[in-house]
Write a protein that holds these residues in place. Sequence first.
Motif, PDB file in Angstrom:
ATOM      1  N   GLU A 141      -7.493   2.530   1.650  1.00 36.91           N
ATOM      2  CA  GLU A 141      -8.082   1.599   2.620  1.00 36.91           C
ATOM      3  C   GLU A 141      -9.220   0.811   1.965  1.00 36.91           C
ATOM      4  O   GLU A 141      -9.299  -0.418   2.102  1.00 36.91           O
ATOM      5  N   LEU A 182      -7.713  -1.565  -0.581  1.00 39.42           N
ATOM      6  CA  LEU A 182      -7.113  -2.715   0.095  1.00 39.42           C
ATOM      7  C   LEU A 182      -8.176  -3.757   0.442  1.00 39.42           C
ATOM      8  O   LEU A 182      -8.015  -4.954   0.171  1.00 39.42           O
ATOM      9  N   SER A 212      -8.754  -5.463   7.371  1.00 44.55           N
ATOM     10  CA  SER A 212      -7.647  -4.520   7.147  1.00 44.55           C
ATOM     11  C   SER A 212      -7.190  -3.793   8.398  1.00 44.55           C
ATOM     12  O   SER A 212      -6.031  -3.413   8.516  1.00 44.55           O
ATOM     13  N   GLY A 265      -7.479  -0.804   9.316  1.00 46.54           N
ATOM     14  CA  GLY A 265      -6.956   0.541   9.079  1.00 46.54           C
ATOM     15  C   GLY A 265      -5.579   0.597   8.464  1.00 46.54           C
ATOM     16  O   GLY A 265      -4.957   1.667   8.441  1.00 46.54           O
ATOM     17  N   GLN A 266      -5.069  -0.510   7.917  1.00 42.97           N
ATOM     18  CA  GLN A 266      -3.715  -0.515   7.381  1.00 42.97           C
ATOM     19  C   GLN A 266      -3.559   0.410   6.181  1.00 42.97           C
ATOM     20  O   GLN A 266      -2.484   0.966   5.965  1.00 42.97           O
ATOM     21  N   GLY A 267      -4.606   0.558   5.385  1.00 40.88           N
ATOM     22  CA  GLY A 267      -4.529   1.445   4.241  1.00 40.88           C
ATOM     23  C   GLY A 267      -4.321   2.894   4.638  1.00 40.88           C
ATOM     24  O   GLY A 267      -3.554   3.630   4.003  1.00 40.88           O
ATOM     25  N   LEU A 268      -4.979   3.323   5.702  1.00 41.55           N
ATOM     26  CA  LEU A 268      -4.805   4.694   6.183  1.00 41.55           C
ATOM     27  C   LEU A 268      -3.469   4.880   6.868  1.00 41.55           C
ATOM     28  O   LEU A 268      -2.810   5.914   6.720  1.00 41.55           O
ATOM     29  N   VAL A 284       0.839  -1.209   0.000  1.00 50.44           N
ATOM     30  CA  VAL A 284       0.000   0.000   0.000  1.00 50.44           C
ATOM     31  C   VAL A 284       0.870   1.254   0.000  1.00 50.44           C
ATOM     32  O   VAL A 284       0.592   2.224  -0.709  1.00 50.44           O
ATOM     33  N   MET A 318     -12.877   5.381  -0.428  1.00 53.74           N
ATOM     34  CA  MET A 318     -12.641   4.448   0.669  1.00 53.74           C
ATOM     35  C   MET A 318     -13.962   3.846   1.143  1.00 53.74           C
ATOM     36  O   MET A 318     -14.079   2.622   1.302  1.00 53.74           O
TER      37      MET A 318
END
Length: 306
Positions: free
Chosen positions: A45, A48, A223, A225-228, A27, A102
């Motif tokens: 996010e 993802l 996820s 919150g890994q995308g953010l 990401v 998102m």
Amino acid sequence: MTDLGIWAVPLAILAGAIRVSTPFLFVSLGEVLTERSGRINLGLEGTLVFGAMSGYAVAYLTGSPWAGVLAAAVAGALFGLVHGLICSLPRVNDIAIGIAMMILGMGLAFYFGKPFVQPVAPDLPAIPLGWWSDLPQVQAALQVNVLFLIGAAAAFAMWWMFRATRVGLIIRVVGDSTDAARAMGLRPALIRTLATAAGGAFAGVGGAYLSLYYPGSWNEGISSGQGLMAVALVIFARWNPVACFGAALLFGGAGALGPALQSVGVSEGYYLYYAAPYVLTLGVLIATSSPHRAMTGAPGELSITK
């Protein structure tokens, strides 16, 4: 891992860092590519999560995890393409569109992914780098997924691209100055749209890793919150792909802290340990908030620098 004594915790953190860091790595590489072209994409996010669902669904239906990875990349690229096309319109805010994308991505993933919550899809393969040890704990810890190695290679390849290729130079020029890009006969809107689509493809692959390897299932909270968090990681890495690789390992190690301590019997403060990645994200944002150095290395056309 109690047989390893004091080495159990660092080994568990190392193994966990490799596993947990892979989505962060993909990401963040996608976001670096997007932001170096002068656009920020907060919708990764959703990309993802949708990539995780798409990859899992296709892998289950075809029986091939690599078909799932390809489907996730295509889904991510489509999301990035839509984001880029909308942001190319006059008076459109990148950040607002990113938030909308998102929400859209997560909503579509939850809607279309309901039939795939229970079925079991094939996992992505891993390379056994612990073959030299007789300890099963070491062998299990050093099972390295192929996507981690691909992501590491992609980080160095992207670094080289920005430094030594015409494509990298074009992206950097467009990201630093729209006027200079136009003076060179370039089309900034088109280049940013293509960069955003490519960045979305990276995020989609990160999602496929989540559903097809670690944790290796599809559910609506996959996820976390890994995308953010990857956006903060990019700022921390100063828009450098190789630095993103190191920062992803750092974030991954923070995410692995809780399970590592649990493996040696430390159970107090369970939820506090699992909050380590979010605490680290907050710390990174605070540490980089100085008006004198926060945006060092940032592309000039990036909306957060204006």
